[in-house]
Enzyme design. Structure first.
Site, PDB file in Angstrom:
ATOM      1  N   GLU A 180      -0.288   3.227   2.016  1.00  0.00           N
ATOM      2  CA  GLU A 180       0.652   3.821   2.976  1.00  0.00           C
ATOM      3  C   GLU A 180       1.756   3.516   3.689  1.00  0.00           C
ATOM      4  OE1 GLU A 180      -1.855   5.352   5.911  1.00  0.00           O
ATOM      5  OE2 GLU A 180      -2.451   6.283   4.623  1.00  0.00           O
ATOM      6  N   LYS A 183       2.091  -3.413   7.522  1.00  0.00           N
ATOM      7  CA  LYS A 183       2.263  -3.857   6.364  1.00  0.00           C
ATOM      8  C   LYS A 183       3.513  -3.725   5.293  1.00  0.00           C
ATOM      9  CE  LYS A 183      -2.284  -4.371   4.074  1.00  0.00           C
ATOM     10  NZ  LYS A 183      -2.558  -5.407   3.233  1.00  0.00           N
ATOM     11  N   THR A 187       0.829  -0.949   0.267  1.00  0.00           N
ATOM     12  CA  THR A 187      -0.104   0.031  -0.082  1.00  0.00           C
ATOM     13  C   THR A 187       0.540   0.946   0.262  1.00  0.00           C
ATOM     14  OG1 THR A 187      -1.412   1.118   1.349  1.00  0.00           O
ATOM     15  CG2 THR A 187      -0.117  -0.253   2.745  1.00  0.00           C
TER      16      THR A 187
HETATM   17  P1  NAP Z   1     -11.466  -4.309   2.451  1.00  0.00           P
HETATM   18  O1  NAP Z   1     -12.689  -4.357   0.824  1.00  0.00           O
HETATM   19  O2  NAP Z   1     -11.554  -4.012   3.729  1.00  0.00           O
HETATM   20  O3  NAP Z   1     -12.077  -5.966   2.181  1.00  0.00           O
HETATM   21  C1  NAP Z   1     -11.150  -6.838   3.078  1.00  0.00           C
HETATM   22  C2  NAP Z   1     -11.152  -8.462   2.683  1.00  0.00           C
HETATM   23  O4  NAP Z   1     -10.748  -8.758   3.760  1.00  0.00           O
HETATM   24  C3  NAP Z   1     -12.525  -8.681   3.794  1.00  0.00           C
HETATM   25  O5  NAP Z   1     -12.603  -9.823   2.481  1.00  0.00           O
HETATM   26  C4  NAP Z   1     -12.281  -9.266   5.216  1.00  0.00           C
HETATM   27  O6  NAP Z   1     -13.517 -10.129   5.384  1.00  0.00           O
HETATM   28  C5  NAP Z   1     -11.129  -9.509   4.888  1.00  0.00           C
HETATM   29  N1  NAP Z   1     -10.332 -10.229   6.159  1.00  0.00           N
HETATM   30  C6  NAP Z   1     -10.121  -9.440   7.040  1.00  0.00           C
HETATM   31  N2  NAP Z   1      -9.838 -10.122   7.969  1.00  0.00           N
HETATM   32  C7  NAP Z   1      -9.299 -11.265   7.709  1.00  0.00           C
HETATM   33  C8  NAP Z   1      -8.807 -12.566   8.652  1.00  0.00           C
HETATM   34  N3  NAP Z   1      -8.496 -12.468   9.199  1.00  0.00           N
HETATM   35  N4  NAP Z   1      -8.756 -13.539   7.590  1.00  0.00           N
HETATM   36  C9  NAP Z   1      -9.390 -13.603   6.597  1.00  0.00           C
HETATM   37  N5  NAP Z   1      -9.660 -12.920   5.486  1.00  0.00           N
HETATM   38  C10 NAP Z   1      -9.649 -11.200   6.625  1.00  0.00           C
HETATM   39  O7  NAP Z   1     -10.301  -4.257   1.556  1.00  0.00           O
HETATM   40  P2  NAP Z   1      -9.931  -3.506   0.253  1.00  0.00           P
HETATM   41  O8  NAP Z   1     -10.414  -2.450  -0.273  1.00  0.00           O
HETATM   42  O9  NAP Z   1     -10.648  -4.466  -1.158  1.00  0.00           O
HETATM   43  O10 NAP Z   1      -8.096  -3.966   0.297  1.00  0.00           O
HETATM   44  C11 NAP Z   1      -7.486  -5.743  -0.171  1.00  0.00           C
HETATM   45  C12 NAP Z   1      -6.426  -4.962  -0.010  1.00  0.00           C
HETATM   46  O11 NAP Z   1      -5.841  -4.534  -0.996  1.00  0.00           O
HETATM   47  C13 NAP Z   1      -6.074  -5.257   2.167  1.00  0.00           C
HETATM   48  O12 NAP Z   1      -5.536  -5.732   2.168  1.00  0.00           O
HETATM   49  C14 NAP Z   1      -5.456  -3.850   1.732  1.00  0.00           C
HETATM   50  O13 NAP Z   1      -4.812  -3.429   3.070  1.00  0.00           O
HETATM   51  C15 NAP Z   1      -4.912  -2.781   0.709  1.00  0.00           C
HETATM   52  N6  NAP Z   1      -5.004  -1.910  -0.093  1.00  0.00           N
HETATM   53  C16 NAP Z   1      -6.257  -1.104  -0.753  1.00  0.00           C
HETATM   54  C17 NAP Z   1      -5.933  -0.231  -0.782  1.00  0.00           C
HETATM   55  C18 NAP Z   1      -7.553   0.762  -1.131  1.00  0.00           C
HETATM   56  O14 NAP Z   1      -7.333   1.627  -1.572  1.00  0.00           O
HETATM   57  N7  NAP Z   1      -8.491  -0.040  -1.535  1.00  0.00           N
HETATM   58  C19 NAP Z   1      -5.176   0.631  -1.198  1.00  0.00           C
HETATM   59  C20 NAP Z   1      -3.626  -0.237  -0.643  1.00  0.00           C
HETATM   60  C21 NAP Z   1      -3.417  -1.576  -0.575  1.00  0.00           C
HETATM   61  P3  NAP Z   1     -14.887  -9.750   5.753  1.00  0.00           P
HETATM   62  O15 NAP Z   1     -14.981  -9.091   4.444  1.00  0.00           O
HETATM   63  O16 NAP Z   1     -15.569 -11.145   6.532  1.00  0.00           O
HETATM   64  O17 NAP Z   1     -14.350  -8.178   7.101  1.00  0.00           O
HETATM   65  N1  GDD Z   2     -12.286   6.999   6.641  1.00  0.00           N
HETATM   66  C1  GDD Z   2     -12.494   8.429   6.980  1.00  0.00           C
HETATM   67  N2  GDD Z   2     -13.474   8.676   7.298  1.00  0.00           N
HETATM   68  N3  GDD Z   2     -11.552   8.838   6.238  1.00  0.00           N
HETATM   69  C2  GDD Z   2     -11.645  10.604   7.125  1.00  0.00           C
HETATM   70  C3  GDD Z   2     -12.606  11.390   6.925  1.00  0.00           C
HETATM   71  C4  GDD Z   2     -13.545  10.115   7.675  1.00  0.00           C
HETATM   72  O1  GDD Z   2     -14.951  10.105   8.688  1.00  0.00           O
HETATM   73  N4  GDD Z   2     -12.406  12.420   7.547  1.00  0.00           N
HETATM   74  C5  GDD Z   2     -11.152  12.769   6.672  1.00  0.00           C
HETATM   75  N5  GDD Z   2     -10.738  11.460   6.225  1.00  0.00           N
HETATM   76  C6  GDD Z   2      -9.235  11.185   5.584  1.00  0.00           C
HETATM   77  C7  GDD Z   2      -7.838  10.456   6.029  1.00  0.00           C
HETATM   78  O2  GDD Z   2      -7.954  10.979   7.429  1.00  0.00           O
HETATM   79  C8  GDD Z   2      -7.057  10.402   5.220  1.00  0.00           C
HETATM   80  O3  GDD Z   2      -6.261  11.654   5.719  1.00  0.00           O
HETATM   81  C9  GDD Z   2      -8.267  10.723   4.430  1.00  0.00           C
HETATM   82  O4  GDD Z   2      -9.598  11.577   4.365  1.00  0.00           O
HETATM   83  C10 GDD Z   2      -8.224   8.919   3.238  1.00  0.00           C
HETATM   84  O5  GDD Z   2      -8.676   8.305   4.822  1.00  0.00           O
HETATM   85  P1  GDD Z   2      -9.460   6.523   4.365  1.00  0.00           P
HETATM   86  O6  GDD Z   2     -10.850   7.000   2.966  1.00  0.00           O
HETATM   87  O7  GDD Z   2     -10.137   6.364   5.476  1.00  0.00           O
HETATM   88  O8  GDD Z   2      -8.143   5.892   2.873  1.00  0.00           O
HETATM   89  P2  GDD Z   2      -7.154   5.113   3.583  1.00  0.00           P
HETATM   90  O9  GDD Z   2      -5.679   6.368   2.604  1.00  0.00           O
HETATM   91  O10 GDD Z   2      -6.417   6.050   5.346  1.00  0.00           O
HETATM   92  O11 GDD Z   2      -6.437   4.560   3.310  1.00  0.00           O
HETATM   93  C11 GDD Z   2      -6.865   3.771   2.659  1.00  0.00           C
HETATM   94  O12 GDD Z   2      -6.114   3.868   1.802  1.00  0.00           O
HETATM   95  C12 GDD Z   2      -4.940   2.919   1.895  1.00  0.00           C
HETATM   96  C13 GDD Z   2      -3.950   3.234   0.285  1.00  0.00           C
HETATM   97  O13 GDD Z   2      -3.027   4.253   0.205  1.00  0.00           O
HETATM   98  C14 GDD Z   2      -7.402   2.876   2.416  1.00  0.00           C
HETATM   99  O14 GDD Z   2      -7.963   1.698   1.680  1.00  0.00           O
HETATM  100  C15 GDD Z   2      -6.370   1.460   2.996  1.00  0.00           C
HETATM  101  O15 GDD Z   2      -6.154  -0.181   3.776  1.00  0.00           O
HETATM  102  C16 GDD Z   2      -5.007   1.611   1.885  1.00  0.00           C
HETATM  103  O16 GDD Z   2      -3.885   0.951   2.349  1.00  0.00           O
END
Ligand code: NAP
Ligand code: GDD
Length: 367
Positions: A133, A159, A131
């Site tokens: 992050e 991570k 990520t």
């Molecule tokens: P998400 O919607 O939060 O999905 C997370 C998945 O992980 C869900 O299927 C959840 O199952 C499963 N899970 C959580 N804890 C588990 C455990 N202990 N054992 C087995 N399964 C578990 O996340 P996403 O946005 O699709 O992201 C997918 C991956 O990419 C994550 O690893 C995230 O950290 C990474 N990532 C995401 C982003 C982004 O912007 N979306 C960016 C960079 C990296 P349940 O449905 O049962 O909760």
């Molecule tokens: N969730 C959330 N809720 N975020 C908020 C809010 C709120 O009410 N208000 C402001 N934010 C700001 C957070 O402080 C952060 O700076 C930004 O919005 C994005 O927050 P999220 O949408 O929660 O995502 P994230 O960037 O912290 O994390 C997501 O992206 C990562 C990749 O950069 C997640 O999907 C992580 O799993 C992923 O790794």
């Protein structure tokens, strides 16, 4: 027929990746967690297709904290490709449950790699959901595969372990294991507590009158937001590369949370003006023009929750993080050059896709 194993299949990315791999002719195995209520709504449309259930789509109970379960799954399935998407993926929540986050996001990755080593699956390829992050307090702008990491949350630190254990097992044991360093990617399937979906859902509800205000944290944080299905195609491309490697996937554009709010309301026909600063900042309705969006205009009889002069956005420090990531912007030229991957959907189009989908949903269901 190639066999893929996906952890996190019930999440946003897992559901899109499943569609992509089934379309490419893969046999897909997904790991789901036992839950007291249904947790498969993002993949139900696939699971209900009988022709897939018979031959090509299988779900197994499992958990990244259960080593023996992972070993059994690998022995039984013998996958050609593993996509490790499972994670406690919420950054703010990771400050509340840091130990669990590390168990899943850091050690979960190690358990999997060790299971591959122990079962002797020499040709299995492993994708790790790394990520942006990891860059946290950014040391360079824009961020590339070479930018030093500076994680700013228990999630990002976990991570970071995941990232390096992939590199280490690749070098030590010659396992094909790659990191996709993905910047934020969003969609109508995004979890409702991530900021983009929180915004598009709240704006739709405010228009229809089932919610008064959208309360957010840091409005000035900047993110590089792309469209999730394209990033999931990129995961597959990463594993088709001739050698295991690490790749940044990003759009190369960055926007504040405030801009995301502004564009969402605007897309739905509402212009906002901003007053105040920091925790006192508010977003106030300046004008309303529903004709701008056909979908909204067609349902204008439902729009009765909003008047010029209403305060619809407020800030609460409850949503601030102990340590924040203020700016992310990625450079994915390595992925473009070596994989032919490039983000296509622009910021405003992404906001439009999400705002339209949530307005439809809220208009249909009334909440
Ligand atoms: P998400 O919607 O939060 O999905 C997370 C998945 O992980 C869900 O299927 C959840 O199952 C499963 N899970 C959580 N804890 C588990 C455990 N202990 N054992 C087995 N399964 C578990 O996340 P996403 O946005 O699709 O992201 C997918 C991956 O990419 C994550 O690893 C995230 O950290 C990474 N990532 C995401 C982003 C982004 O912007 N979306 C960016 C960079 C990296 P349940 O449905 O049962 O909760
Ligand atoms: N969730 C959330 N809720 N975020 C908020 C809010 C709120 O009410 N208000 C402001 N934010 C700001 C957070 O402080 C952060 O700076 C930004 O919005 C994005 O927050 P999220 O949408 O929660 O995502 P994230 O960037 O912290 O994390 C997501 O992206 C990562 C990749 O950069 C997640 O999907 C992580 O799993 C992923 O790794």
């Amino acid at each position: 027929m190639k066999r893929a194993l996906i952890t996190g299949i019930t999440g946003q990315d897992g559901s899109y990746l499943t569609e992509i791999l089934l379309d490419k002719g893969y046999e897909v195995h997904g790991v789901i967690r036992r839950s007291s209520s249904f947790n498969t709504k993002r993949i139900d449309h696939l699971y209900n297709q009988e022709e897939l259930l018979d031959h090509r789509f299988f779900l197994h109970y499992g958990d990244l904290v259960d080593t023996s379960n992972l070993n059994r799954l690998l022995e039984k399935i013998e996958p050609d490709e593993i996509y490790n998407l499972a994670a406690q993926s919420h950054v703010k929540v990771s400050f509340e449950i840091p130990d669990y986050t590390a168990q899943v996001d850091a050690l979960g990755t190690l358990r999997f790699l060790d299971a591959i080593r122990e079962t002797g699956l020499k040709s299995t390829k492993f994708y790790q959901a790394s990520t942006s992050e990891l860059y946290g307090k950014v040391q360079e702008v824009p961020q590339t595969e070479k930018t030093p990491f500076y994680p700013r949350s228990p999630y990002a630190v976990a991570k970071l372990y995941g990232y390096w254990i992939i590199v280490n097992y690749r070098e030590a044991y010659n396992i094909y294991a790659s990191n996709g360093i993905l910047f934020n990617h969003e969609s109508p399937r995004r979890g409702e507590t991530f900021v983009t979906r929180k915004i598009t859902r709240a704006a739709s509800r405010i228009l229809i009158g089932t919610q008064d205000k959208l309360v957010l944290g840091n409005l000035s944080a900047k993110r590089d937001w792309g469209y999730a299905p394209e990033y999931c195609e990129g995961m597959w491309q990463i594993l088709q590369h001739d050698k295991a490697d690490d790749f940044v996937l990003a759009t190369g554009e960055t926007h504040t949370v405030r801009e995301f709010v502004q564009h969402t309301f605007s897309k739905l026909g509402v212009e906002l003006e901003w007053k105040g600063e920091g925790a006192k900042e508010t977003g106030i309705v300046k004008s309303i023009d529903l004709e701008r969006n056909k979908k909204v205009f067609a349902k204008k009889d439902l729009v009765n929750g909003i008047t010029v002069g209403d305060t619809v956005v407020e800030v609460s420090p409850n949503y601030y993080r102990p340590t924040e990531v203020e700016l992310l912007i990625g450079d994915s030229s390595k992925a473009e050059k070596e994989l032919g991957w490039k983000a296509k959907t622009k910021f405003e189009d992404l906001v439009g896709i999400m705002a339209d989908a949530d307005f439809d949903l809220v208009a249909r269901k009334g909440y």
